[in-house]
Design a protein around this motif. Structure first.
Motif, mmCIF file in Angstrom:
data_model
loop_
_atom_site.group_PDB
_atom_site.id
_atom_site.type_symbol
_atom_site.label_atom_id
_atom_site.label_comp_id
_atom_site.label_asym_id
_atom_site.label_seq_id
_atom_site.Cartn_x
_atom_site.Cartn_y
_atom_site.Cartn_z
ATOM 1 N N GLN A 13 0.838 -1.205 0.000
ATOM 2 C CA GLN A 13 0.000 0.000 0.000
ATOM 3 C C GLN A 13 0.872 1.254 0.000
ATOM 4 O O GLN A 13 2.013 1.226 0.469
ATOM 5 C CB GLN A 13 -0.917 0.006 1.214
ATOM 6 N N PRO A 87 2.151 5.318 -5.455
ATOM 7 C CA PRO A 87 1.664 4.569 -6.626
ATOM 8 C C PRO A 87 2.553 4.770 -7.855
ATOM 9 O O PRO A 87 2.719 3.843 -8.655
ATOM 10 C CB PRO A 87 0.266 5.132 -6.838
ATOM 11 N N THR A 90 5.326 2.272 -8.879
ATOM 12 C CA THR A 90 4.983 0.988 -9.481
ATOM 13 C C THR A 90 5.754 0.779 -10.777
ATOM 14 O O THR A 90 5.714 1.626 -11.676
ATOM 15 C CB THR A 90 3.474 0.902 -9.756
ATOM 16 N N THR A 120 4.484 -3.203 -7.026
ATOM 17 C CA THR A 120 3.190 -2.578 -7.252
ATOM 18 C C THR A 120 2.752 -1.874 -5.972
ATOM 19 O O THR A 120 2.693 -2.497 -4.917
ATOM 20 C CB THR A 120 2.142 -3.607 -7.663
ATOM 21 N N SER A 122 -0.269 0.212 -4.298
ATOM 22 C CA SER A 122 -1.687 0.538 -4.431
ATOM 23 C C SER A 122 -2.016 1.815 -3.656
ATOM 24 O O SER A 122 -1.421 2.103 -2.618
ATOM 25 C CB SER A 122 -2.545 -0.612 -3.924
#
Length: 123
Positions: A13, A87, A90, A120, A122
């Motif tokens: 996250q 994010p 990523t 990744t 999020s």
């Protein structure tokens, strides 16, 4: 010949942390090492690099203050500690090695590459 293998990628996250590792076979303790990343549809971008001695580092502005590159020559391993992930971090992260120079930011200058590890983040 040098063989590089990245690990440590995953899904996290925003605001979280990950530590990537790059294990090298062969005598890389005199090589400059670096991390690059490539998002879908984009070029491979410089992230960070470290001199063979470990006493000099350089970072892309986008990661400065959040990421830390380090190396353990006894273990032939380079690390990328990534904190406060966003994010936009990523991408597939690649480890690279150069036999003769350090401080290079152009991916075309590097002699050896790993296969990459997916990160990744999020929102």
């Amino acid at each position: 010949q040098v063989h590089l293998v990245e690990s440590g990628g995953g899904l996290v996250q925003a605001g979280g942390s990950l530590r990537l590792s790059c294990a090298a076979s062969g005598r890389t303790f005199t090589y400059a090492m670096a991390w690059f990343r490539q998002a879908p549809g984009k070029e491979r971008d410089f992230v960070a690099t470290i001199k063979w001695s470990g006493d000099s580092t350089d970072y892309a502005d986008s990661v400065k203050g959040r990421f830390t590159i380090s190396r353990d020559n006894a273990k032939n391993t380079v690390y990328l500690q990534m904190n406060s992930l966003k994010p936009e971090d990523t991408a597939v992260y690649y480890c690279a090695a150069d036999r003769t120079r350090w401080g290079l930011r152009d991916s075309r200058e590097y002699d050896f590459w790993g296969q990459g590890t997916q990160v990744t983040v999020s929102s």
